[in-house]
Enzyme design. Structure first.
Site, PDB file in Angstrom:
ATOM      1  N   LEU A  30       0.810  -1.219   0.000  1.00 24.83           N
ATOM      2  CA  LEU A  30       0.000   0.000   0.000  1.00 24.83           C
ATOM      3  C   LEU A  30       0.839   1.263   0.000  1.00 24.83           C
ATOM      4  CD1 LEU A  30      -2.712  -1.022   2.625  1.00 24.83           C
ATOM      5  CD2 LEU A  30      -2.901  -1.092   0.140  1.00 24.83           C
ATOM      6  N   ARG A  31       2.063   1.188   0.511  1.00 24.33           N
ATOM      7  CA  ARG A  31       2.859   2.401   0.706  1.00 24.33           C
ATOM      8  C   ARG A  31       4.269   2.187   0.195  1.00 24.33           C
ATOM      9  NH1 ARG A  31      -0.270   1.553   5.106  1.00 24.33           N
ATOM     10  NH2 ARG A  31       1.317   0.187   6.012  1.00 24.33           N
ATOM     11  N   ASP A  37      -1.969  -7.740  11.670  1.00 25.54           N
ATOM     12  CA  ASP A  37      -0.789  -7.216  10.973  1.00 25.54           C
ATOM     13  C   ASP A  37       0.229  -6.653  11.954  1.00 25.54           C
ATOM     14  OD1 ASP A  37      -0.361  -5.217   7.948  1.00 25.54           O
ATOM     15  OD2 ASP A  37       0.493  -7.123   8.589  1.00 25.54           O
ATOM     16  N   CYS A  73      -2.996 -16.646  26.056  1.00 25.45           N
ATOM     17  CA  CYS A  73      -4.455 -16.638  25.896  1.00 25.45           C
ATOM     18  C   CYS A  73      -5.128 -17.277  27.101  1.00 25.45           C
ATOM     19  CB  CYS A  73      -4.850 -17.362  24.620  1.00 25.45           C
ATOM     20  SG  CYS A  73      -4.290 -16.558  23.099  1.00 25.45           S
ATOM     21  N   LYS A 103       6.501   7.631   4.756  1.00 25.15           N
ATOM     22  CA  LYS A 103       5.729   6.695   3.943  1.00 25.15           C
ATOM     23  C   LYS A 103       4.742   7.467   3.080  1.00 25.15           C
ATOM     24  CE  LYS A 103       6.016   3.057   7.430  1.00 25.15           C
ATOM     25  NZ  LYS A 103       5.266   2.143   8.317  1.00 25.15           N
ATOM     26  N   ASP A 142       2.557  -0.096  11.876  1.00 21.73           N
ATOM     27  CA  ASP A 142       1.736  -0.506  10.725  1.00 21.73           C
ATOM     28  C   ASP A 142       0.732  -1.598  11.060  1.00 21.73           C
ATOM     29  OD1 ASP A 142       2.978   1.328   9.175  1.00 21.73           O
ATOM     30  OD2 ASP A 142       4.344  -0.073   8.207  1.00 21.73           O
TER      31      ASP A 142
END
Length: 1527
Positions: free
Chosen positions: A1303-1304, A1447, A1497, A1328, A1457
């Site tokens: 994307l960047r 992500d 978890c 970016k 990000d």
């Protein structure tokens, strides 16, 4: 002899006529020195001149023409006088020896090669490396020297190459010697470095004169001498003699002639290719160029390998070879040649022309390539599977038909395990490869350690001598296998169906013009090479890498050869071949392929053990016999390991595996084969012993006092009702016996169970039959009780003891004229026993009567039973006589009862303690033979001499023999007959020589009583201690025989056993009447039709239910495994479908868009920045992430733009989810995003000032930050954008390109100045920019300031992740020490080109990515990674399944990000809060499937909650204010 052959074949040369050299002719008158001959010697050194010529006879300088000296005219030959072994003295502890021989310059290359191969025992060359270069010492750069040394020796050792050099201790030969010393081996047979050296230039060569001698040699010569020394690290020397002294170059012609001859030799006897020759050039003078030209211009051309950087000629050749336009190498290059070699211009020009001629051949040399088949054959000869894998067996090769099958055959014959594995890995199937002719060729090959042992075995089997060159057939091999395994084993190659197909095959070969008895030649082998599924008329074979689609053709029914396969188990046939050929490594490799690993291991163990026995019996090599025994132990250990592993995984299946009949191995079981091969560790394994115990006890469930309970139940049958019996599930692993089939037990099914391709007949269970009538239940209990082998044992033992009592009574009391009742019972018992033994013989597995008898008599106790029965029948026939024969019959009875009493020992062997002692007794008896023979020799020597002295007048009678051994025998046990020692003591007259008997008796007693008897006792003691340590294993091993004996016996003991025999006869008659086939008889035994139906009716329902429960449990486990596998496969297929749909939609959009409009939009709104192409660590993404290289485009119809358009492609996959569901988890109300932030974003887009400020250093930018203002309290805050940006100056660190992501794009900048410390001066930041394609995609949504809108949402996304991480660090427990955080991101306006970007601090270190925006994650290996993955799970649960942070990536605990995934909500379809990387419900659904909960978890209380299927949440609040999750 070797010595005479060398002297007869090779010669030396010596000058026979003195011709002064030219320079001496002009100076001899003025010099007092004696001139030299043209050969380099003085007059006195000419040994062939009878008298030296006077000086007056020498031609003067002004006289006539000078005679030209030549080798052919002026030298004479004689037998060589220098050959043997050189012992180099300066080896510093290294034992360096080298073979050498002095040969004439015109020696034949054939003789030289024969010398090297036959006399010097050098291995066949598979590559010839001829090294040329400078002869004088020259410096070699370190890197070049290392590359030359290591490369040369590695190539030579890995291919079996010969290295040819000049053999001297200077120049390039010295570097070859150093390479051998550093990287080579010390083995003379493997150190094939041959020096071809002129005899006349060797220093102190006179020291080497001698015939077949060992000569010491000092390689350190005189520095002032012009001669050279031999290099001590060469293995062989050819000393070339042309009659000259001190002159170089005479060896080059002979060396080149030898190279050509070696090049004509086959690289391997199976291949037609010649030996490859490679010329290696290091440094060198002008003559090297001529030599290189000769190699290149030869036919075929010889490749030349030049080491660049070594100097002089090598550098010139390398330089010209790299030049594409040689025309430009004109005058400068000529000057370079002249300066390098000190040549005049004419000579330099001539050398330049030679170099150009060399370059003319470079294309032809580089284009000379062999076919793939020839390349593969060369790699096979070199045994370089790595070369074949990397360069030959690659995609795009064109293979000739049958070339790969031939390569597989060559690899098997040459024992190249690596190549066999490589060909199999590349698609070669044994079903395609293995044919009758190929398998026979493998058996008849002469490669490997065969020693014609297979032919000797064939002779033993055929009981005849086979001629030399006899071709072994597969039928012969089958007979050898049967001979080695023994027993009832029948090989596949000897069965009728194989013989019929085999004869049909060779009948077809004979029709095509070949003699079936002759050898298979390669030219016509294809005519008789039939595959398992190929008929004689089918098309030739295709290579395994060539595949083509053909239409389906229905198979025609015919009676051709190909209707039934000859080799069903291809790997088994090759495996047996490898074992019989004693190729252990190949056998181990083939053992790993195919099926029935444990069975094949036991078969190999048996074959190797039998072959070792045959070696010992044939008085052959003991070393080979021990090696075969070691091979047998290796495979035996493999069988034990496989059994142990199977037993650990599943005990019952392992026990079933032991008793499963193997169709490929004559229906033997693994247990039978292990017992046959005497594999005691296998039989004594816990798995085998548990199976034997279950077989022994049958269905009886008894642990203590079993013998008492069994005897009581035999004597009192009602006591059987008090015994416990095992269920069907507990006995499912025990095979069904023949008697059980007779009685009708078949587990409720009329056919046997099929497991793994084998027929396994199981014994049904027996539990208390509460569901049956009382009489039937008791009947089944009686059957289960009396058919148990342990009950049979006690029943037969009690009957046998009663028989012994009756037999003892019969022989002890007076024998009447007619047999008494007791005698009649004894007669009935023995006759019924004889009938039972006859039944055992005829019911055994072998088909031939002779084989049946051989197998039956192979058991020791069967031999004693046979003798006892025959002796009793003889006595019974004699006792009916009324005369003296009756007495003989009674005596026969008395002798016969001994055999029957000895038979009781076999009954004691069942006991664990008594069985061990019986084993010891058997071992002692079998091993004492030679000691007893020696004792008998001593006894007879004394007894004969004693009797002869004491009884000189004895007449011939039988008592004479008795008197010879009688008294000496009893003397061994202490009876010395003291009164008879001195025969002359009484009144009896003394015979002559009687005084010697006391002396002889003393010597006899000393040797016999003291030495021999004590040796025998010591031997017994040693056997006892040896056997005691393994007595337990021996008893476990022998236990199999006892159990199998009573497993197969009828349950009624003699004489009642005759009733069982009658039942068998009736059953056989019934089966013959019914017309049952042999196959049905083998699979079903004696289980006839009405018994099956009776069994179905009587089988109790609870037993059936329990049995079906066990079966259903196994099926359920397999179903779950298949479901898990299919789920993983479905997930992967789903990802592929998603990517495929995305690609289709993207291509559709691109084809429909107007290219001109896209270009205008790109120029108007998407001006890219100039950024660096340096690799930024956090620019990479996971393979399936949203930040990948796939361009993100919107779909055809605009809709909710709050998520990236790929989610629109997946919308149809999520429409079927039920939206009307209640919440599963009550969670806290959380502040996520303020609704007013959307207004702040729009207001900021219109109020940001655009006033540039001129700055001298760097480029001016404006930085806008997202600030926080407290709202209701310290725990809640409202973010807002600053209305005025702060100035800063940034300097790009590089302008070589950009760092592109999905994307960047990014680049590194350095802050040189900043207002109010908005940025830190001197720090490196990452700037970016949104990709132009992404900007064009979203231009339809944000018609103005598209880049600004996208940057604002990226910053908003990272701020939301920051807030969630802040809350996460506060609520996580203390046992989670890691506290990750996200970097701060700001908005940046680049004034020079008006672009909007984002800026954040640059991170240095190991950048890692932990998951992506499609839910895929890494496997965590530490607590930090588990914490980060648990954070994603926590955000999903904490936000009530509304938000999900994915992500995650960064350096250590610093992240950047992220992708904040938001669940879809149609009420806010006009809003995009979290940037273009939001994949919506599809990403959440993927995360729910792929996430694996870890310990973090569990600490957060999240484990197990994720497994509920994803459902879109119900949002009860809105975005006007805080996002509130209504609980």
């Amino acid at each position: 002899s070797r010595r005479s052959w060398i002297e007869d074949t090779f010669c030396k040369r010596a000058c026979g006529k003195f011709i002064p050299a030219c320079r001496d002719l002009h100076s001899f008158a003025s010099l007092p020195l004696t001139p030299r001959c043209c050969c380099g010697r003085l007059v006195g050194e000419h040994t062939l001149l009878e008298t030296g010529p006077s000086m007056s006879s020498w031609p003067g300088p002004g006289t006539g023409q000078q005679e030209e000296w030549s080798v052919e005219c002026h030298t004479q030959t004689s037998a060589t006088d220098a050959y043997g072994t050189i012992d180099f003295q300066d080896s510093a502890g290294r034992n360096c020896h080298a073979k050498y021989v002095r040969v004439a310059v015109d020696a034949k290359a054939e003789a030289l090669l024969q010398l090297m191969r036959s006399e010097w025992q050098m291995e066949r060359p598979k590559l010839l490396l001829t090294v040329h270069g400078g002869t004088e010492n020259f410096p070699l750069p370190l890197k070049v020297r290392q590359a030359f040394s290591k490369g040369l020796i590695t190539a030579a050792q890995s291919t079996g190459a010969w290295i040819l050099t000049d053999g001297i201790n200077t120049g390039v030969s010295r570097y070859v010697g150093e390479a051998v010393k550093t990287y080579g081996t010390h083995d003379l047979r493997k150190r094939n470095a041959v020096g071809v050296t002129p005899w006349g230039v060797i220093d102190n060569h006179s020291d080497l004169i001698g015939r077949d001698v060992l000569r010491p040699y000092q390689p350190l010569g005189n520095p002032l001498s012009k001669r050279v020394c031999l290099n001590g690290l060469h293995s062989h020397f050819l000393l070339v003699d042309d009659g000259t002294l001190g002159k170089h170059g005479c060896q080059l012609g002979l060396r080149r002639k030898l190279e050509r001859h070696i090049q004509l030799q086959k690289i391997h006897p199976r291949f037609n290719q010649g030996v490859p020759v490679v010329c290696v050039v290091v440094e060198g003078g002008p003559d090297i160029v001529s030599m290189v030209l000769e190699y290149l211009s030869s036919v075929p051309p010889v490749p030349v390998f030049v080491f660049e950087g070594s100097g002089r000629a090598a550098d010139l050749l390398a330089f010209l070879h790299k030049q594409t336009a040689i025309d430009r190498c004109g005058e400068d290059f000529l000057l370079r040649i002249g300066g390098m070699f000190g040549l005049e211009r004419a000579d330099a020009s001539q050398l330049y022309n030679l170099l150009m001629e060399c370059m003319d051949y470079r294309q032809s040399v580089s284009n000379v390539t062999a076919s793939p088949g020839e390349q593969l054959s060369t790699a096979l000869a070199w045994d370089r599977a790595d070369i074949a894998k990397k360069h030959i067996l690659v995609y795009g090769q064109h293979w000739q038909v049958g070339s790969l099958e031939q390569a597989m055959l060559d690899a098997l014959v040459m024992d190249r395990v690596g190549f066999v594995k490589l060909l199999i890995d590349n698609g070669m199937t044994m079903n395609r490869f293995l044919t009758v002719s190929r398998l026979e060729e493998l058996y008849n090959t002469q490669q490997g350690p065969t020693d014609n042992f297979l032919h000797l075995l064939v002779e033993d089997v055929k009981q005849t001598h086979i001629p030399k060159g006899y071709r072994v057939s597969l039928i012969d091999v089958g007979q050898v296998i049967e001979y080695l395994i023994g027993g009832a084993y029948r090989s596949t190659y000897t069965r009728k169906h194989f013989r019929a197909h085999y004869n049909l095959l060779y009948a077809h070969c004979k029709e095509t013009g070949r003699d079936s008895s002759g050898p298979l030649n390669k030219k016509r082998r294809a005519d008789c090479t039939l595959r398992p599924h190929q008929s004689p008329n089918s098309s030739p074979s295709r290579p395994p890498f060539f595949r083509t689609a053909q239409p389906y053709k229905r198979k025609q029914q015919s009676s051709e050869l190909g209707d039934s396969p000859l080799f069903v188990y291809n790997f088994n046939d090759l495996f047996v071949w490898a074992v019989l050929q004693r190729r252990q490594q190949m056998a181990l490799f083939l053992w790993q392929h195919g099926e029935e690993a444990m069975a094949r291991a036991t078969v190999a163990c048996k074959l190797y053990r039998a072959m070792a026995y045959e070696f010992r019996q044939s008085n052959m090599d003991d070393t080979t016999g021990e090696q075969l025994k070691t091979y047998s132990m290796d495979f035996g250990q493999l069988a034990v390991d496989v059994l142990d592993r199977a037993f650990r995984q599943n005990e019952r299946m392992a026990m079933k595996l032991l008793t499963s009949e193997m169709e490929a191995w004559s229906h033997f079981t693994c247990l039978q084969m292990a017992v046959s091969s005497r594999l005691r560790p296998f039989v004594s394994h816990s798995c085998t012993q548990m199976l034997l115990t279950d077989l022994w006890t049958g269905r009886l469930n008894m642990r203590k006092n079993s013998w008492f309970k069994i005897i009581l139940s035999i004597l009192m049958p009602p006591a059987i009702l008090l015994l416990e019996f095992k269920s069907q599930a507990e006995m499912s692993h025990v095979p069904q016996s023949q008697e059980a089939l007779q009685f009708g037990w078949d587990t409720g099914r009329p056919e046997a169970a099929q497991e793994g391709g084998h027929t396994v007949v199981k014994v049904p269970k027996c539990t208390p039959y509460t569901s049956l009538p009382e009489c039937q239940s008791f009947l089944f209990l009686l059957y289960d009780f009396y058919t148990a082998p342990v009950v049979k044992f006690w029943f037969h033992t009690m009957s046998y003891l009663a028989f012994l009592m009756l037999f003892s009574y019969t022989v002890l009391v007076k024998m009447e004229d007619r047999p008494s009742t007791q005698e009649w019972l004894v007669i009935a018992y023995i006759i019924s026993t004889a009938v039972e033994k006859t039944r055992e013989v005829f019911m055994s597995v072998p088909r031939k009567p002779s084989q049946k008898l051989k197998v039956w008599f192979g058991e020791y106790w069967n031999v004693t039973d046979f003798l006892a029965i025959v002796l009793f029948l003889v006595g019974l026939g004699l006792r009916w006589d009324s005369g003296s024969y009756r007495t003989a019959g009674r005596i026969t009875y008395c002798l016969d009862i001994i055999f029957w009493y000895v038979r009781v020992l076999d009954l004691l062997a069942v006991n664990q303690h008594a069985g061990a002692y019986l084993t010891m007794i058997t071992k002692m008896t079998s091993n004492m033979f030679y000691i007893v023979v020696m004792m008998a020799i001593v006894l007879l020597s004394f007894g004969v001499s004693r009797k002869a002295i004491l009884s000189p007048d004895e007449a011939l009678s039988w008592s004479l023999l008795r008197d010879v051994v009688n008294q000496p025998y009893w003397m061994m046990f202490g009876e010395v007959y003291a009164g008879e020692i001195d025969t002359c003591a009484g009144d009896t007259p003394c015979v002559p020589g009687a005084f010697l008997t006391p002396f002889l008796q003393a010597v006899y007693l000393f040797f016999q009583y003291i030495i021999m008897v004590n040796i025998l006792i010591a031997f017994f003691n040693n056997v006892y201690f040896d056997m005691r340590s393994i007595s337990n294993k021996l008893w476990k091993y022998n236990r199999y025989r006892y159990i199998m004996t009573y497993q197969e016996k009828p349950w009624l003991p003699p004489p009642l056993i005759i009733l069982s025999h009658m039942t068998l006869c009736v059953t056989a008659i019934y089966q013959k009447h019914r017309g049952l086939s042999e196959q049905e008889t083998d699979s079903c035994g004696l289980n006839f039709f009405f018994v099956i139906h009776l069994n179905i009716c009587l089988c109790p329902l609870p037993d059936r239910a329990e049995e079906m429960g066990v079966v259903m449990g196994e099926v359920s486990d397999r179903v779950h495994f298949i479901q898990d596998t299919l789920q993983v496969l479905d997930s992967q297929l789903g990802q592929l479908q998603d990517l495929s749909a995305l690609a289709v939609d993207t291509l559709t959009l691109l084809s429909a868009s107007d290219s001109l409009q896209q270009e205008e939009a790109r120029l108007g709104h998407c001006r890219p920045i100039t950024t660096s192409r340096h690799h930024v660590p956090h620019s990479w993404t996971l393979p399936h992430g949203g930040g990948g290289s796939v361009d993100i485009m919107p779909c055809h119809t605009p809709r909710a733009y709050r998520s990236t358009p790929p989610s629109l492609l997946w919308e149809r996959l999520l429409n079927d989810y039920n939206v009307n569901v209640n919440r599963m988890l009550c969670c806290k109300c959380v502040v996520v995003v303020l609704a007013m932030e959307r207004n702040n974003l729009m207001r900021l887009a219109h109020t940001i000032p655009f006033t540039p400020v001129s700055i001298m250093a760097g480029e001016e930018v404006s930085v806008y930050t997202l600030e926080e203002v407290e709202a209701a309290g310290p725990e809640s805050s409202i973010p807002y954008w600053s209305s005025k940006g702060l100035s800063a100056v940034l300097q790009p660190l590089s302008s070589e390109g950009c760092l592109d992501g999905g994307l960047r794009r990014a680049m590194l900048v350095l802050c040189t100045w900043a207002e109010r410390d908005v940025l830190r001066v001197g720090c490196v930041y990452l700037v970016k920019a949104i990709q132009p394609d992404v900007v064009c995609t979203w231009q339809r949504v944000f018609h103005s300031d598209t880049t600004l809108q996208l940057c604002l949402r990226e910053i908003q996304q990272q701020r939301a992740a920051q807030k969630l991480m802040h809350v996460f660090n506060q609520v996580k427990p203390e046992n989670m020490p890691h506290s990750p955080r996200f970097l701060d991101m700001s908005l940046l306006h680049w004034h020079s080109d008006g672009q909007w970007l984002t800026i954040e601090r640059n991170m240095t270190g190991d950048f890692r990515k932990y998951n992506n925006n499609t839910g895929e994650e890494i496997a965590p290996c530490c607590g930090m990674e588990e914490t980060l993955l648990a954070f994603s799970h926590w955000t999903y649960q904490y936000s009530c399944r509304e938000l999900l942070v994915l992500d995650l990536q960064g350096v250590g605990l610093e992240l950047t990000d992220p992708s904040v995934i938001r669940a879809e909500d149609t009420r806010y379809s006009d809003d995009m809060v979290f940037g273009p990387s939001n994949l919506g419900d599809a990403a959440i659904h993927s995360f729910v499937i792929k996430h694996t909960c870890n310990s973090c978890c569990e600490n957060l209380g999240l484990s197990g909650e994720r497994k509920e299927p994803f459902r879109p949440p119900l949002l009860y609040g809105d975005y006007r204010g805080l996002w509130v999750c209504v609980c």
